[in-house]
Design a protein around this motif. Structure first.
Motif, PDB file in Angstrom:
ATOM      1  N   LYS A 276      10.678  12.168   5.468  1.00 17.20           N
ATOM      2  CA  LYS A 276      11.230  13.455   5.873  1.00 17.20           C
ATOM      3  C   LYS A 276      12.110  13.361   7.108  1.00 17.20           C
ATOM      4  CE  LYS A 276       9.880  18.301   6.485  1.00 17.20           C
ATOM      5  NZ  LYS A 276       8.758  19.262   6.468  1.00 17.20           N
ATOM      6  N   THR A 277      11.703  12.560   8.073  1.00 13.68           N
ATOM      7  CA  THR A 277      12.446  12.487   9.334  1.00 13.68           C
ATOM      8  C   THR A 277      13.268  11.206   9.477  1.00 13.68           C
ATOM      9  OG1 THR A 277      10.615  11.404  10.514  1.00 13.68           O
ATOM     10  CG2 THR A 277      10.651  13.830  10.474  1.00 13.68           C
ATOM     11  N   GLY A 278      12.992  10.213   8.632  1.00 11.58           N
ATOM     12  CA  GLY A 278      13.705   8.945   8.754  1.00 11.58           C
ATOM     13  C   GLY A 278      13.207   8.071   9.876  1.00 11.58           C
ATOM     14  N   THR A 279      12.095   8.465  10.513  1.00  3.18           N
ATOM     15  CA  THR A 279      11.556   7.690  11.640  1.00  3.18           C
ATOM     16  C   THR A 279      10.971   6.365  11.135  1.00  3.18           C
ATOM     17  OG1 THR A 279      10.974   9.734  12.780  1.00  3.18           O
ATOM     18  CG2 THR A 279       9.948   7.698  13.569  1.00  3.18           C
ATOM     19  N   PRO A 280      11.457   5.222  11.661  1.00  8.43           N
ATOM     20  CA  PRO A 280      10.949   3.927  11.193  1.00  8.43           C
ATOM     21  C   PRO A 280       9.684   3.514  11.935  1.00  8.43           C
ATOM     22  CG  PRO A 280      12.696   3.578  12.761  1.00  8.43           C
ATOM     23  CD  PRO A 280      12.560   5.078  12.611  1.00  8.43           C
ATOM     24  N   ILE A 281       8.952   2.601  11.335  1.00  9.98           N
ATOM     25  CA  ILE A 281       7.780   2.009  11.986  1.00  9.98           C
ATOM     26  C   ILE A 281       8.098   0.544  12.244  1.00  9.98           C
ATOM     27  CG2 ILE A 281       5.379   1.302  11.652  1.00  9.98           C
ATOM     28  CD1 ILE A 281       4.867   3.826  10.145  1.00  9.98           C
ATOM     29  N   ASP A 282       7.876   0.100  13.473  1.00  5.66           N
ATOM     30  CA  ASP A 282       8.090  -1.300  13.831  1.00  5.66           C
ATOM     31  C   ASP A 282       6.929  -2.125  13.262  1.00  5.66           C
ATOM     32  OD1 ASP A 282       8.415  -3.770  14.958  1.00  5.66           O
ATOM     33  OD2 ASP A 282       8.914  -3.028  16.951  1.00  5.66           O
ATOM     34  N   LEU A 283       7.187  -2.820  12.163  1.00 10.34           N
ATOM     35  CA  LEU A 283       6.114  -3.551  11.482  1.00 10.34           C
ATOM     36  C   LEU A 283       5.714  -4.828  12.209  1.00 10.34           C
ATOM     37  CD1 LEU A 283       7.170  -3.071   7.745  1.00 10.34           C
ATOM     38  CD2 LEU A 283       5.546  -1.744   9.112  1.00 10.34           C
ATOM     39  N   LEU A 284       6.493  -5.226  13.218  1.00  9.73           N
ATOM     40  CA  LEU A 284       6.064  -6.358  14.036  1.00  9.73           C
ATOM     41  C   LEU A 284       4.947  -5.928  14.972  1.00  9.73           C
ATOM     42  CD1 LEU A 284       9.473  -8.028  14.972  1.00  9.73           C
ATOM     43  CD2 LEU A 284       7.794  -8.804  13.295  1.00  9.73           C
ATOM     44  N   LYS A 285       5.052  -4.688  15.489  1.00 12.71           N
ATOM     45  CA  LYS A 285       4.021  -4.161  16.371  1.00 12.71           C
ATOM     46  C   LYS A 285       2.864  -3.566  15.585  1.00 12.71           C
ATOM     47  CE  LYS A 285       7.257  -2.983  20.099  1.00 12.71           C
ATOM     48  NZ  LYS A 285       7.816  -1.894  20.926  1.00 12.71           N
ATOM     49  N   ALA A 286       3.152  -3.028  14.400  1.00 11.57           N
ATOM     50  CA  ALA A 286       2.114  -2.381  13.590  1.00 11.57           C
ATOM     51  C   ALA A 286       2.228  -2.883  12.154  1.00 11.57           C
ATOM     52  CB  ALA A 286       2.278  -0.861  13.644  1.00 11.57           C
TER      53      ALA A 286
ATOM     54  N   ILE B 106       0.853  -1.178   0.000  1.00 12.59           N
ATOM     55  CA  ILE B 106       0.000   0.000   0.000  1.00 12.59           C
ATOM     56  C   ILE B 106       0.888   1.226   0.000  1.00 12.59           C
ATOM     57  CG2 ILE B 106      -1.770  -1.240   1.292  1.00 12.59           C
ATOM     58  CD1 ILE B 106      -0.961   0.393   3.737  1.00 12.59           C
ATOM     59  N   ARG B 107       0.331   2.339  -0.348  1.00 14.64           N
ATOM     60  CA  ARG B 107       1.081   3.591  -0.380  1.00 14.64           C
ATOM     61  C   ARG B 107       0.522   4.530   0.671  1.00 14.64           C
ATOM     62  NH1 ARG B 107       4.314   4.020  -4.796  1.00 14.64           N
ATOM     63  NH2 ARG B 107       3.970   2.534  -6.489  1.00 14.64           N
ATOM     64  N   VAL B 108       1.411   5.144   1.407  1.00 17.71           N
ATOM     65  CA  VAL B 108       1.033   6.136   2.408  1.00 17.71           C
ATOM     66  C   VAL B 108       1.863   7.381   2.137  1.00 17.71           C
ATOM     67  CG1 VAL B 108       0.859   6.690   4.851  1.00 17.71           C
ATOM     68  CG2 VAL B 108       0.519   4.325   4.086  1.00 17.71           C
ATOM     69  N   LYS B 109       1.224   8.494   1.925  1.00 12.53           N
ATOM     70  CA  LYS B 109       1.932   9.724   1.594  1.00 12.53           C
ATOM     71  C   LYS B 109       2.956  10.065   2.665  1.00 12.53           C
ATOM     72  CE  LYS B 109       1.181  14.559   0.308  1.00 12.53           C
ATOM     73  NZ  LYS B 109       0.176  15.628   0.121  1.00 12.53           N
ATOM     74  N   GLY B 110       4.185  10.313   2.201  1.00 10.57           N
ATOM     75  CA  GLY B 110       5.250  10.713   3.104  1.00 10.57           C
ATOM     76  C   GLY B 110       6.027   9.557   3.701  1.00 10.57           C
ATOM     77  N   PHE B 111       5.631   8.306   3.377  1.00 13.05           N
ATOM     78  CA  PHE B 111       6.309   7.140   3.937  1.00 13.05           C
ATOM     79  C   PHE B 111       6.825   6.237   2.814  1.00 13.05           C
ATOM     80  CE2 PHE B 111       3.755   8.636   7.371  1.00 13.05           C
ATOM     81  CZ  PHE B 111       4.440   8.293   8.525  1.00 13.05           C
ATOM     82  N   LYS B 112       7.974   5.622   3.036  1.00 10.93           N
ATOM     83  CA  LYS B 112       8.513   4.665   2.086  1.00 10.93           C
ATOM     84  C   LYS B 112       8.321   3.258   2.637  1.00 10.93           C
ATOM     85  CE  LYS B 112      12.550   3.356  -0.624  1.00 10.93           C
ATOM     86  NZ  LYS B 112      13.951   3.678  -1.010  1.00 10.93           N
TER      87      LYS B 112
ATOM     88  N   GLU C  15       0.074   4.775  13.617  1.00  9.37           N
ATOM     89  CA  GLU C  15       1.484   5.133  13.803  1.00  9.37           C
ATOM     90  C   GLU C  15       1.942   6.110  12.716  1.00  9.37           C
ATOM     91  OE1 GLU C  15       5.307   4.754  15.773  1.00  9.37           O
ATOM     92  OE2 GLU C  15       3.169   4.718  16.269  1.00  9.37           O
ATOM     93  N   CYS C  16       1.482   5.898  11.481  1.00  5.89           N
ATOM     94  CA  CYS C  16       1.798   6.831  10.386  1.00  5.89           C
ATOM     95  C   CYS C  16       1.269   8.225  10.711  1.00  5.89           C
ATOM     96  CB  CYS C  16       1.197   6.341   9.073  1.00  5.89           C
ATOM     97  SG  CYS C  16       2.018   4.901   8.358  1.00  5.89           S
ATOM     98  N   ALA C  17       0.046   8.285  11.212  1.00  4.27           N
ATOM     99  CA  ALA C  17      -0.564   9.576  11.549  1.00  4.27           C
ATOM    100  C   ALA C  17       0.188  10.256  12.679  1.00  4.27           C
ATOM    101  CB  ALA C  17      -2.033   9.369  11.921  1.00  4.27           C
ATOM    102  N   ARG C  18       0.621   9.461  13.676  1.00  8.03           N
ATOM    103  CA  ARG C  18       1.342  10.030  14.817  1.00  8.03           C
ATOM    104  C   ARG C  18       2.677  10.640  14.377  1.00  8.03           C
ATOM    105  NH1 ARG C  18       5.406   8.929  18.211  1.00  8.03           N
ATOM    106  NH2 ARG C  18       5.971   7.058  17.036  1.00  8.03           N
ATOM    107  N   ILE C  19       3.420   9.903  13.556  1.00  6.75           N
ATOM    108  CA  ILE C  19       4.729  10.376  13.113  1.00  6.75           C
ATOM    109  C   ILE C  19       4.585  11.604  12.221  1.00  6.75           C
ATOM    110  CG2 ILE C  19       6.741   9.773  11.704  1.00  6.75           C
ATOM    111  CD1 ILE C  19       6.391   6.884  12.702  1.00  6.75           C
ATOM    112  N   ALA C  20       3.578  11.585  11.341  1.00  2.55           N
ATOM    113  CA  ALA C  20       3.354  12.732  10.459  1.00  2.55           C
ATOM    114  C   ALA C  20       2.977  13.969  11.275  1.00  2.55           C
ATOM    115  CB  ALA C  20       2.257  12.405   9.449  1.00  2.55           C
ATOM    116  N   ALA C  21       2.165  13.776  12.322  1.00  5.79           N
ATOM    117  CA  ALA C  21       1.763  14.899  13.165  1.00  5.79           C
ATOM    118  C   ALA C  21       2.946  15.478  13.923  1.00  5.79           C
ATOM    119  CB  ALA C  21       0.679  14.446  14.147  1.00  5.79           C
TER     120      ALA C  21
END
Length: 357
Positions: A25-35, A4-10, A45-51
């Motif tokens: 933009k920030t390089g903040t990773p998402i733990d895909l095991l938890k999310a 899936i595509r999420v704006k601002g995330f790779k 988590e995407c919304a939290r990091i973007a905010a």
């Protein structure tokens, strides 16, 4: 898997076949095991990091928030620090969010000690010490670039473990390991077996792709250090893997539905099993999954394996952590051999020094 595509995330698959996702933009990773990708937790988590990124753009100059923003955008943070470490730093930055408007001039050693002690009350000693460490690194970076004159966190001592308090991630006894293996359901055995007989940590174990197990060896790299690890599969682990339930997941370990484990899912199942074994008196309190890394290191050191080899077995670049992990080793057998060698050498020297009459 459909990406899936999420704006601002790779979102991408790395060279080990492991899915990754980070904020561009920030390089903040998402733990895909938890999310897991596409889940409600992932979207949140995407919304939290973007905010957080959006709010960081409005931080006032000369404040803690402005310094954190500058540091996160720097090459020192983006390129020089491993992604898993950046994720750890971000947890501290998130914790400090309520005071990000505090001017840097207010940060003194006593002020940081108060922050550390408050973190101890709300969380555990490990996080309180980690908070102090991250602030020291952040302020040192800021000092070198003229954001502040001194590093107020430098030299502040870490909180020591209270006397009598059991060690975190203590070693498992032989009886505890056997009790856990006997009680473990088949779909959990591969994961616990890999941790028990290779010393891999929970995160690396659960994300291990099937391709990492070939030609009788486990070949991977630790996510934290990216240091390579090669473990020939010993007989107990081979037996577990041969009897493991078949599944179509890309990971070597899978849950009861045949899907890759999430970190929270495995921890929850493990907690239930551990509690039951504690109530039955088959294990003592304090067992942790990460304690199996300490157990492997201690067993190897008791067998006379040197610290460099233990470091290689655990995927550590230096011997310092190998010494830490193996600190609970019982060196009685090893020291007996050392003492015998010393006795022989001393006797030989004494004999050679005695002049015939």
């Amino acid at each position: 898997m459909t990406l899936i595509r999420v704006k601002g995330f790779k979102i991408f698959e790395d060279r080990h076949g492991k899915m990754r996702c980070y904020h561009r933009k920030t390089g903040t990773p998402i733990d895909l095991l938890k999310a897991p990708i596409g889940s409600a937790a992932f979207i949140a988590e995407c919304a939290r990091i973007a905010a957080l990124s959006s709010m960081a753009e409005t931080t006032r100059p000369g404040t803690l928030g402005a310094l954190i923003k500058a540091y996160r955008e720097s090459a020192a943070f983006q390129a020089d620090i491993k992604r898993v470490t950046r994720n750890g730093y971000q947890r501290v930055f998130d914790y400090l969010k309520p005071i990000e408007d505090t001017p840097l001039t207010r940060f003194t050693s006593p002020f940081i000690v108060k922050l550390r002690d408050k973190a101890l009350q709300k969380h555990k000693r490990h996080f309180a010490n980690y908070l102090k460490t991250v602030l020291a690194l952040l302020f040192e970076w800021g000092k070198e670039r003229g954001h502040m004159k001194e590093n107020p966190a430098k030299g502040i001592r870490a909180l020591r473990r209270p006397k009598g308090q059991s060690k975190q991630n203590r070693r498992w006894s032989d009886a505890e390991r056997e009790a856990v293996l006997a009680a473990m359901p088949p779909h959990m055995l591969p994961a616990i077996g890999l941790m028990m007989f290779t010393g891999l940590g929970p995160q690396d174990t659960l994300s291990l792709p099937k391709t990492a197990f070939r030609e009788g060896k486990i070949s991977t790299a630790r996510s934290k250090t990216e240091h390579g690890v090669i473990w020939p599969v010993i007989a107990p682990l081979r037996s577990i893997l041969d009897k493991a339930p078949a599944h179509d997941a890309i990971t070597l370990c899978a849950n009861s539905k045949g899907e890759p484990w999430t970190g929270s899912g495995f921890r929850s199942s493990w907690a239930t099993l551990r509690k039951r074994l504690e109530e039955q008196g088959k294990v003592q309190p304090g067992l942790t999954l990460y304690g199996l890394r300490h157990t492997v290191a201690a067993i190897l050191r008791e067998a006379g394996i040197d610290l460099r080899q233990i470091a290689d077995a655990l995927g550590q670049k230096t011997e310092v952590m190998a010494q830490h992990y193996s600190s609970e080793a019982d060196l009685t057998r090893t020291m007996k051999g050392v003492a015998e060698t010393l006795e022989t050498e001393v006797n030989n020297r004494r004999t050679a020094s005695v002049k015939p009459e």
